[in-house]
Scaffold this motif. Structure first.
Motif, PDB file in Angstrom:
ATOM      1  N   GLN A 189       7.335  -1.541  -2.698  1.00 41.94           N
ATOM      2  CA  GLN A 189       6.172  -1.466  -3.463  1.00 41.94           C
ATOM      3  C   GLN A 189       5.858  -0.468  -4.610  1.00 41.94           C
ATOM      4  O   GLN A 189       5.334  -0.789  -5.615  1.00 41.94           O
ATOM      5  CB  GLN A 189       5.024  -1.620  -2.486  1.00 41.94           C
ATOM      6  N   GLU A 190       6.259   0.787  -4.115  1.00 37.74           N
ATOM      7  CA  GLU A 190       6.185   1.776  -4.897  1.00 37.74           C
ATOM      8  C   GLU A 190       7.134   1.711  -6.087  1.00 37.74           C
ATOM      9  O   GLU A 190       6.788   2.137  -7.416  1.00 37.74           O
ATOM     10  CB  GLU A 190       6.623   3.184  -4.283  1.00 37.74           C
ATOM     11  N   ARG A 193       6.147  -0.377  -9.177  1.00 34.78           N
ATOM     12  CA  ARG A 193       5.228  -0.037 -10.035  1.00 34.78           C
ATOM     13  C   ARG A 193       5.684   0.840 -11.049  1.00 34.78           C
ATOM     14  O   ARG A 193       4.833   1.468 -11.784  1.00 34.78           O
ATOM     15  CB  ARG A 193       4.027   0.645  -9.374  1.00 34.78           C
ATOM     16  N   GLU A 220       3.718 -10.432  -4.331  1.00 33.25           N
ATOM     17  CA  GLU A 220       3.682  -9.536  -5.129  1.00 33.25           C
ATOM     18  C   GLU A 220       5.098  -9.468  -5.965  1.00 33.25           C
ATOM     19  O   GLU A 220       5.023  -8.896  -7.321  1.00 33.25           O
ATOM     20  CB  GLU A 220       3.666  -8.313  -4.404  1.00 33.25           C
ATOM     21  N   ALA A 224       5.489  -9.048 -10.002  1.00 29.61           N
ATOM     22  CA  ALA A 224       6.210  -8.072 -10.678  1.00 29.61           C
ATOM     23  C   ALA A 224       7.236  -8.699 -11.339  1.00 29.61           C
ATOM     24  O   ALA A 224       7.508  -7.894 -12.567  1.00 29.61           O
ATOM     25  CB  ALA A 224       7.047  -7.252  -9.474  1.00 29.61           C
TER      26      ALA A 224
END
Length: 319
Positions: A189-190, A193, A220, A224
Motif C-alpha cells: 500500500q505504501e 502511493r 485498491e 492504482a
C-alpha cells in the motif's frame, strides 16, 4: 639460482589520495567528456581509463589521436553518476549516495564494471525503502535497456516485458528485481502511493500484478493501475486503455463483489481501462458461482485480499 624478489607495499591511503587529485583535473588530462543533459565538462586521462575499463579502451582508441583533448559526448549519463564511475576507476573506491546510486548502477552495467555493479547492489540493499524501491525495480527489470525517463516511455511503446526481463538476467540484475518485488509485497500500500510506482514501465509492473503475495485488496490495486495508466497516457499522449493494455489483464476482477464490479463497469464506460471481455469473464465467475480453475490466477486471492461473501465459491484460495 636467483632468489625471487619480495613484493613490498607502500601505504595505500597516500596513493589513493594522489590518484583522486587527478579526478576531473584539467592539468595533464588528455580527454574531455561532455556529460548529462546539463552538458558538464569532465576531464580525465585516457591511459588510466583504458587500462581499467574495456568500454573506455574501445571508446578512447587511436581514432581520437594525441594532443588537444577531444570532447566525447555522453549525454545519457548524469554528471554525478559519471563522476562516481571515474572515482571508482581512479581510486578503486567510491562514495555512493542514496539519491544517485541507481544512476551509478546503470552506468556500471553499461560500462561493464562488474565490481562497481556489485558495490552498488550491496548499497541499494542496505538503503532500500518505500521511496526508492520502485525506482530500483525499474532498473532491476530493464537494466541499461530502459534508462531513466526515456526508457520508461520506450518500454511502454515497445511492450517487450520478456525482453527486459532477459536484460535484467543478462546484466546480473535479477536479484535486484527479486529483492524489490519482495519488498513491495510486504509494503504494497505504501509503495502504490509513491511517484516511483506511477513511473514504472509496463515490464516492471507486470511481475508485481502477477504476485499472489501483494498486501493489498484488489479494489485498491485496480485504482492504482488506473492512476498509473493515466500518468502514462499523459506522458505518451495516448489513450488510457492503450497504455494499460500490457498489464491490465493481470487484475483479478473476479475477486470484487458484484456491487464493486458494477461500479467498475460504469467507470470503465466513462474512462475505458479494462477490456469488456475481461469484465464479462469476472461476471461469469459470479453467475456460475465458481472460479475458472483452468485460468487460475484471475480467481486466486492475494495475501491482502479482503474477504467477500462470494469468495467461498472460488476454486482457488490464496496459497
Amino acid at each position: 639460482m636467483e632468489t625471487p624478489g619480495l613484493v613490498v607495499h607502500g601505504e595505500a591511503a597516500p596513493f589513493s589520495t594522489a590518484l583522486r587529485s587527478l579526478l576531473n583535473n584539467p592539468q595533464y588530462s588528455d580527454v574531455c567528456f561532455v556529460v548529462g543533459q546539463e552538458r558538464q565538462e569532465v576531464f580525465a586521462h585516457r591511459c588510466l581509463l583504458a587500462c581499467r575499463c574495456n568500454f573506455f579502451q574501445r571508446l578512447l582508441g587511436p581514432k581520437l589521436g594525441p594532443g588537444t583533448p577531444s570532447p566525447v559526448v555522453l549525454s545519457s549519463v548524469p554528471a554525478d553518476a559519471f563522476l562516481a564511475v571515474l572515482e571508482f576507476l581512479y581510486a578503486n573506491s567510491v562514495r555512493l549516495h542514496r539519491h544517485s546510486v541507481l544512476e551509478v548502477l546503470t552506468a556500471a552495467v553499461e560500462y561493464g564494471l562488474e565490481e562497481l555493479r556489485e558495490l552498488c547492489l550491496e548499497f541499494v540493499a542496505k538503503v532500500l525503502d518505500v521511496e526508492l524501491v520502485c525506482e530500483a525495480l525499474q532498473v532491476g527489470v530493464a537494466g541499461p535497456a530502459c534508462r531513466w525517463a526515456s526508457a520508461w516511455r520506450a518500454a511502454l511503446l515497445t511492450r517487450q516485458p520478456s525482453f527486459c526481463s532477459q536484460v535484467a538476467v543478462t546484466f546480473g540484475l535479477g536479484p535486484l528485481q527479486e529483492r524489490c518485488i519482495a519488498f513491495i509485497e510486504t509494503h504494497t500500500q505504501e509503495a502504490l502511493r509513491t511517484r516511483g510506482f506511477l513511473e514504472l514501465s509496463a515490464p516492471a509492473l507486470l511481475p508485481l500484478l502477477r504476485s499472489d503475495k501483494l498486501c493489498v485488496d484488489e479494489a485498491e490495486l485496480v485504482l492504482a493501475a488506473r492512476s498509473w495508466a493515466r500518468v502514462g497516457a499523459a506522458v505518451l499522449e495516448r489513450p488510457v486503455a492503450e497504455v494499460a493494455a500490457p498489464v491490465v489483464r493481470e487484475l483479478r476482477l473476479a475477486l470484487l463483489a458484484p456491487a464493486e464490479l458494477s461500479a467498475l463497469e460504469e467507470q470503465n464506460q466513462r474512462e475505458p481501462l479494462i477490456p469488456v471481455e475481461q469484465i464479462v469473464e469476472a461476471w461469469k465467475c459470479h453467475a456460475l458461482r465458481r472460479g475458472d480453475a483452468a485460468r487460475g490466477a484471475p480467481c486466486r486471492r492475494r495475501r491482502g485480499t479482503l474477504p467477500r461473501e462470494h469468495h467461498c465459491f472460488l476454486d482457488l484460495p490464496f496459497k
